[in-house]
Structure formats: C-alpha cells, structure tokens
Scaffold this motif. Structure first.
Motif, mmCIF file in Angstrom:
data_model
loop_
_atom_site.group_PDB
_atom_site.id
_atom_site.type_symbol
_atom_site.label_atom_id
_atom_site.label_comp_id
_atom_site.label_asym_id
_atom_site.label_seq_id
_atom_site.Cartn_x
_atom_site.Cartn_y
_atom_site.Cartn_z
ATOM 1 N N ALA A 508 -20.238 -54.236 -81.815
ATOM 2 C CA ALA A 508 -19.659 -52.924 -81.521
ATOM 3 C C ALA A 508 -18.349 -53.063 -80.762
ATOM 4 O O ALA A 508 -17.400 -52.304 -80.989
ATOM 5 C CB ALA A 508 -20.658 -52.079 -80.727
ATOM 6 N N ALA A 509 -18.272 -54.036 -79.856
ATOM 7 C CA ALA A 509 -17.032 -54.247 -79.107
ATOM 8 C C ALA A 509 -15.902 -54.710 -80.022
ATOM 9 O O ALA A 509 -14.750 -54.279 -79.883
ATOM 10 C CB ALA A 509 -17.270 -55.264 -77.986
ATOM 11 N N ALA A 513 -11.525 -50.153 -81.385
ATOM 12 C CA ALA A 513 -10.080 -50.401 -81.278
ATOM 13 C C ALA A 513 -9.603 -50.430 -79.837
ATOM 14 O O ALA A 513 -8.537 -50.987 -79.542
ATOM 15 C CB ALA A 513 -9.317 -49.333 -82.058
ATOM 16 N N ASP A 514 -10.353 -49.829 -78.914
ATOM 17 C CA ASP A 514 -9.942 -49.799 -77.510
ATOM 18 C C ASP A 514 -10.535 -50.934 -76.691
ATOM 19 O O ASP A 514 -10.360 -50.972 -75.462
ATOM 20 C CB ASP A 514 -10.347 -48.465 -76.870
ATOM 21 C CG ASP A 514 -9.525 -47.300 -77.406
ATOM 22 O OD1 ASP A 514 -8.335 -47.522 -77.707
ATOM 23 O OD2 ASP A 514 -10.075 -46.197 -77.538
ATOM 24 N N LEU A 536 -14.365 -59.844 -72.099
ATOM 25 C CA LEU A 536 -14.423 -58.497 -72.644
ATOM 26 C C LEU A 536 -13.537 -57.592 -71.807
ATOM 27 O O LEU A 536 -13.623 -57.599 -70.566
ATOM 28 C CB LEU A 536 -15.858 -57.967 -72.628
ATOM 29 C CG LEU A 536 -16.065 -56.530 -73.127
ATOM 30 C CD1 LEU A 536 -15.709 -56.423 -74.605
ATOM 31 C CD2 LEU A 536 -17.503 -56.082 -72.893
ATOM 32 N N ALA A 537 -12.677 -56.823 -72.471
ATOM 33 C CA ALA A 537 -11.769 -55.917 -71.762
ATOM 34 C C ALA A 537 -11.700 -54.592 -72.504
ATOM 35 O O ALA A 537 -11.998 -54.509 -73.703
ATOM 36 C CB ALA A 537 -10.376 -56.538 -71.646
ATOM 37 N N THR A 538 -11.287 -53.557 -71.773
ATOM 38 C CA THR A 538 -11.166 -52.212 -72.329
ATOM 39 C C THR A 538 -9.787 -51.660 -72.008
ATOM 40 O O THR A 538 -9.328 -51.748 -70.860
ATOM 41 C CB THR A 538 -12.242 -51.277 -71.745
ATOM 42 O OG1 THR A 538 -13.534 -51.828 -72.011
ATOM 43 C CG2 THR A 538 -12.151 -49.886 -72.368
ATOM 44 N N LEU A 544 -5.254 -52.282 -68.629
ATOM 45 C CA LEU A 544 -6.293 -53.054 -69.302
ATOM 46 C C LEU A 544 -7.340 -53.430 -68.263
ATOM 47 O O LEU A 544 -7.012 -54.041 -67.242
ATOM 48 C CB LEU A 544 -5.702 -54.312 -69.940
ATOM 49 C CG LEU A 544 -6.693 -55.196 -70.719
ATOM 50 C CD1 LEU A 544 -7.124 -54.509 -72.012
ATOM 51 C CD2 LEU A 544 -6.070 -56.562 -71.030
ATOM 52 N N ARG A 545 -8.584 -53.044 -68.510
ATOM 53 C CA ARG A 545 -9.662 -53.372 -67.573
ATOM 54 C C ARG A 545 -10.473 -54.544 -68.130
ATOM 55 O O ARG A 545 -11.016 -54.464 -69.233
ATOM 56 C CB ARG A 545 -10.585 -52.184 -67.350
ATOM 57 C CG ARG A 545 -11.803 -52.509 -66.449
ATOM 58 C CD ARG A 545 -12.651 -51.304 -66.158
ATOM 59 N NE ARG A 545 -11.918 -50.338 -65.376
ATOM 60 C CZ ARG A 545 -11.747 -50.416 -64.058
ATOM 61 N NH1 ARG A 545 -12.253 -51.446 -63.387
ATOM 62 N NH2 ARG A 545 -11.065 -49.491 -63.425
ATOM 63 N N VAL A 546 -10.553 -55.623 -67.361
ATOM 64 C CA VAL A 546 -11.404 -56.756 -67.721
ATOM 65 C C VAL A 546 -12.830 -56.407 -67.309
ATOM 66 O O VAL A 546 -13.152 -56.351 -66.125
ATOM 67 C CB VAL A 546 -10.941 -58.054 -67.037
ATOM 68 C CG1 VAL A 546 -11.901 -59.195 -67.375
ATOM 69 C CG2 VAL A 546 -9.527 -58.410 -67.473
ATOM 70 N N ASP A 547 -13.682 -56.150 -68.290
ATOM 71 C CA ASP A 547 -15.071 -55.784 -68.000
ATOM 72 C C ASP A 547 -15.863 -56.972 -67.489
ATOM 73 O O ASP A 547 -16.703 -56.823 -66.606
ATOM 74 C CB ASP A 547 -15.740 -55.211 -69.251
ATOM 75 C CG ASP A 547 -15.038 -53.960 -69.752
ATOM 76 O OD1 ASP A 547 -14.950 -52.997 -68.981
ATOM 77 O OD2 ASP A 547 -14.569 -53.959 -70.903
#
Length: 644
Positions: A508-509, A513-514, A536-538, A544-547
C-alpha cells in the motif's frame, strides 16, 4: 560460579500468580508474571489449561495501571470476531501473550457479525488501531447458508459463496493496508457428516469440505496480509472440536482444548508480527542430540541411529537440520571436553549434524548461561533471540535464573518427544521465509572473515574502507515486499519508532503517490548481505516526514544508516521540499539510536505522543561517508547530479 537455582513443583507458579491476584498486587508486580509463566512452560508436562487459568487471573488486572507502572511493557491490540461465540479465546490468549511479555488489549466484535465487524467503518472496530484481527470460523460459517434439508450440492454452493466473500474481504483489506487478518480452516464434526446416511454422499461432502479448506489455505499462501491457521493438526493433538452441550446451548462451536491450542498459535503469530521471532537454537549434546554421555560412554557408546532410542535422536537431528535450512542458526552448549565433542561432530557415522552446521561449539565445564551469552555476542544478536534446548532440569533452571533471556525448551529422557517439545512453542515462526533467511548461516560465516579484516586493520576507518561497502537504494520490487516487511518486524535495535509493516502495508505504501518506501540492499567485499535496510516517508505539503528507518543489526555501525539519510535529505531538497521531519520513539531496545537524527543535523522540535520530534531545514546537508558507494534511481536528482 554457577547460579543457585530453586526447583519448583508442578502448578506452583499458578498458585503464586493466584496469590498476587488475591493480594491485589497484579498491577504493581506484573514484572513477576513472565518468569512465573516461564516456570510453568519449563515443565515438560505443564498443568492442563494453564494459559487459560493464568489469563483468567491476569484479566483482573487494570490494564492502564499495569502500563503506567511498567511503561516498557508492550501492549498488543487484537480485534476478535467470528461466526459463533469467540470471547472464550481471550483468556488463553491473555496467558499465552503474558508469557512472552506482551499485554493483551482484546476488542471483541458482535456475535456472528464478522463481515460487518471487519468491513463497516462504523462497526465494532471503528477507530481501532489493531495489531492483529482474528476471525474465528467454524462449521456453521458454511452450514448457516444451507437449507433445512440439505445434500452435498447445497453445501458446495454455500461453501463457494462463503469462500468468495472471504476472498473479497482479504483483498479489500490488502488494498487498505489493514492489520494482518488471521483466518482458520473449518473442522467438520461427525454430527454433520453422519446426517448423510450413504457413504458416497459422505465421501463427496468430505471432498467438498477439504476443497473449501484448501481454498482458505491458498489465501494464506498467496495473499499478503492474511494468515490461515490450520486447525487440523491442532485438533489431532487437542481432542474433540467442541463440547456438544456448549456448542448447542452457548454457540461455542470450538471447545476449550482446541481454543487453547489456537491461542498458542496466535501467540506465535503475534511474536512474529512484533519482532520477537527467535534466531538461534542452542543445543545440549548428551541425551539431546544423541543417546548416551560422550564423556562416560566414549564415541562408540553414543548413538543417533541403529537402536530404538538412537533412531529417535536421529529424527530430532534431521528436524533441526530442516530448521537450519530455513535460516535458524545453530550452536552447541555442552558439558564435555571440547576435543572429544569436535571429534564426534566430525567423524561419528550416526550424526546428521556436523561441526560446520553450527556457528559456535561451546564444550567445557562453565555455566551454560555463559555459553549462551557468548553465542549472542558473537552473532551480534540479543540473548532474547536464543532458544536453549536441554534435557537437564538443573541446566535449564540455571539459564532461566541467570538473567539470560533465552527461551528454554524442556526436554527429558524420552527422545521420541524431543521434536514435539521443540516445535510446540513456534519460537522460529515467521510470516514468510525469504532468500535472506536461507543465506543467514553464510552471512555469519562471512562475519568471521570481516572480524579477521577488523583485527588486521590499523583503525576502524581503515577497516571500513577495506570493506568496499555498496548500497543499492530504490523502491522495493514486488518480490521483495515480504522480505522488507519481515525486516521491519524483526529489527529492534535500529527501529527508530518501533513501527512494523506487513507485506500488504508495504504494498500500500508503494502504491501511495504521497509516500516514499525505500529498500536498501547492501554488499561488501565478502559478499551480498541482501535487503538489510528500509525507510518510509510521507510527503506533507512542502515537507517530507520520515515515518521510520530500519537497519539490520548485521550491518550497523558501518556508515550505511548515515549514507541512507544523507541521500534522502538530498533527494528532499532537490524535489523542492522546505524541510524533513522525523521522530524517535524509545523502545526497550533502540536506545543506542536516540542521537541518530541530531548527528545528521536535525534539530529538536518538541515531543508528541511519547516520541521526540526532529526537523532538518535542508540548508546544510550531511555528506555521505566516503567508504559507502550508493547506487539506484534515488541517487540521481532532477538536475542529473549524483548525490553520492
């Protein structure tokens, strides 16, 4: 000096647990629960229904109070639904998970409403961030769809409709990245089959039923995000499907014995999902791998073939070798002379396991807890990744009371039961076995060559330059999703928020696209390490947030983690982002990574939901370590400039 041990009588730990509950001390003394339950499990024949009885006592504890007093205790949220009465699984599951240091938060759905529970956003699980969803199915799942007077054709139609609904449910959840779903095969009770009086129809019903169960099992084999627990082997070991009266009057179509066995299998699954899969099996030798005592009987007096008892040890050795072929590391811990042990492992004709099958052979007269600590240190894994199998109650008790966190397998003088006792707790269970798993022994042999290079280098920097490290960085390929999910589930030391991914969540990630999901495949002069890192980032507007960031402990402290973040920061700047955000959430094992983000120029940005927040303004980017060469599409920016 050996640790003095206290031997306990059968059932005594349950009495001590009962005392804690009676005294109202469960919340304050919850840290005593794990060792108490470990003592129960160390009995080759623990009291029947111990997990259910322990879970009933532990259910009296206030969960919030337990977490407040023991903040590092991991809580697991499990959604429970199904066809009939399913709440009875909560008590044994509570006991099984507590044994592994996990606190169960169960949420039970509506009776018989599993499809609504699992699909309706306003259903019983609305807003629930579950770690796992259990959907307990039974024979009424199909028979509720057949007419009052029925035949095999009616069952076939009903089974096809139910299977199609379940397949749709699984695929819908996979698209949304929902929590892993556990289904199960359906037992077929005799009171169903023998309502058909002719053997031809009974046989056809049996065929249809097995085809339906095979269809379910195929979902577990082929679809991400679903596990199908096969009840047939559990039923063979635990007795009848259900109590006839409870099945009739309370809709309890799966009985206590089978539910207890099911709860144990679910606990194995939860361990795999939460990074608690064990990695190394440490084995005693005398009366464990072979019949006899090497020091007393000599090499001619031990056997793993040719005698009734010897053949049982041979079966055990071959099964251990089967585990090793799937990535389980092996080691020896024996009270014997080392030279005699090595001679036996090299030359004895009965043995299926040889010296080369073991990553380490410890044979001396020191406490076995020291052997286990040395094995963990040499392999670069925590001692809680070990499983110790020994036939001596005294040796097992010494290990259990030493502080070493190895799981202990209670063997005894009956070798025919060795394999059953090794496998019953599923210590090595994982969602999938990958190519990296099968190559694990080779990776650790290469680690020995790296250690030799390190010993011959003048400095750590010289050692790193000599490794010739390369990192291939890109989105994961479809065939890598299972391995990437497994990496996130097993990685604890360099897992900066404790986040885990399932294969469906990873897919899903990739499709979003985001979101940005990266796989890092590493290699050096001694060979390929495989997929050992992920990020994983969003994308959130112009930030840009690094999850989360994950890196296998096998490749830590080689500059790979710094190179990975340096490339991501450069990528973010080149894509026009204003800043990169990140978080660090403390877990019991990731404390050494606490300063990772600040070391790369991130500045503190407060705290949210128990996680430290960081921000990088992208004005001064860190330079990737010179000894790490990164390849892959992300290393080229939109201007064509290589980031490395």
């Amino acid at each position: 000096m050996a640790v003095p041990v206290r031997m306990t009588t059968r059932g005594e730990p349950l009495e001590r647990l009962r005392d804690l509950a009676a005294q109202g001390r469960l919340e304050t003394a919850y840290d005593e629960v794990v060792p108490l339950l470990a003592e129960l499990a160390d009995d080759p024949e623990p009291p029947p229904g111990w997990a259910r009885r322990a879970g009933r006592l532990l259910g009296r504890a206030d969960r919030d109070a337990v977490l407040a007093r023991h903040p590092h205790l991991a809580q697991v949220t499990v959604a429970v639904t199904g066809q009939s009465t399913v709440a009875d699984v909560v008590e044994p599951l509570t006991g099984e998970l507590a044994r592994h240091g996990l606190l169960l938060h169960p949420v039970v759905g509506d009776h018989g409403a599993y499809l609504r529970d699992l699909t309706d956003p306003m259903g019983a699980f609305r807003g629930l961030d579950a770690d796992l969803a259990l959907c307990l199915l039974d024979d009424t799942t199909v028979f509720a769809e057949v007419p009052a007077v029925w035949g095999p054709d009616d069952v076939e139609r009903a089974a096809d409709e139910v299977a199609a609904r379940l397949e749709g449910l699984v695929r819908q959840r996979a698209r949304t990245g929902a929590a892993t779903l556990a289904l199960n095969t359906l037992p077929l009770p005799r009171e169903r089959t023998h309502q058909l009086v002719d053997h031809h129809s009974r046989a056809r019903l049996g065929v249809l039923w097995r085809e339906f169960n095979a269809r379910l099992l195929r979902l577990g084999a082929e679809e991400p995000g679903v596990v199908v627990i096969d009840l047939d082997p559990l039923l063979a070991a635990s007795g009848p499907v259900a109590d006839t009266r409870l099945a009739q009057y309370a809709s309890a179509r799966i009985g206590a014995g089978l539910l207890d066995a099911y709860a144990r299998e679910v606990a194995h699954l939860v361990r795999a999902l939460t990074g608690r899969t064990r990695k190394c099996l440490v084995l005693d030798l005398d009366h464990t791998l072979w019949d006899g005592v090497l020091g007393d009987d000599g090499p001619d007096g031990i056997a793993a073939a040719g005698t009734l008892r010897g053949e049982a040890f041979g079966v055990f050795q071959r099964a251990v070798r089967q585990l090793a072929a799937q990535g389980v590391l092996l080691a020896v811990s024996s009270k014997n002379e080392r030279g005699a042990v090595l001679d036996a492992l090299r030359t004895h004709p009965d043995l299926a396991l040889r010296e080369g099958d073991f990553t380490a052979v410890h044979a001396d007269w020191e406490p076995k807890s020291g052997h286990l600590a040395a094995v963990a240190e040499a392999l670069g894994i925590g001692d809680d990744a070990l499983v110790f199998a020994d036939d001596s109650p005294a040796e097992r008790a010494e290990v259990r009371h030493s502080g070493v966190r190895a799981a202990v397998v209670p063997l005894d003088d009956e070798p025919a039961l060795h394999l059953q006792r090794l496998l019953i707790d599923g210590w090595f269970d994982t969602l999938t076995v990958t190519a990296e798993d099968r190559a694990r022994a080779g990776h650790h042999r290469a680690a020995g060559a790296r250690a030799a290079l390190r010993a011959g280098s003048g400095s750590h920097e010289e050692f790193l330059r000599g490794l010739d490290i390369t990192v291939d960085l890109s989105e994961p390929w479809a065939h890598e999703l299972a391995r990437l999910a497994q990496l996130t589930q097993r990685t604890n030391q360099f897992n900066l928020t404790g986040m885990r991914l399932t294969p469906s969540g990873a897919a899903a990630a990739v499709a979003d696209a985001d979101r940005l999901l990266l796989a890092a495949r590493t290699a050096d002069r001694f060979g390929e390490n495989g997929l050992t890192g992920a990020l994983l980032a969003t994308r959130e507007g112009d930030e840009l947030r690094v999850d989360n960031t994950w890196l296998s402990c096998r490749v830590l402290a080689r500059g790979i983690e710094q190179a990975l973040l340096a490339v991501v920061l450069a990528h973010a700047r080149d894509r026009g982002h204003r800043a990169v955000l990140a978080a660090f959430r403390p877990t019991p094992k990731n404390h050494r990574a606490r300063d990772f983000y600040p070391s790369l120029g991130f500045t503190p940005a407060g705290e949210r939901d128990g996680a430290l927040q960081f921000r990088h303004d992208l004005r001064r980017l860190p330079v990737p370590p010179e000894h790490v060469r990164i390849t892959g599409p992300l290393t080229t920016g939109p201007d064509g400039r290589k980031h490395t």
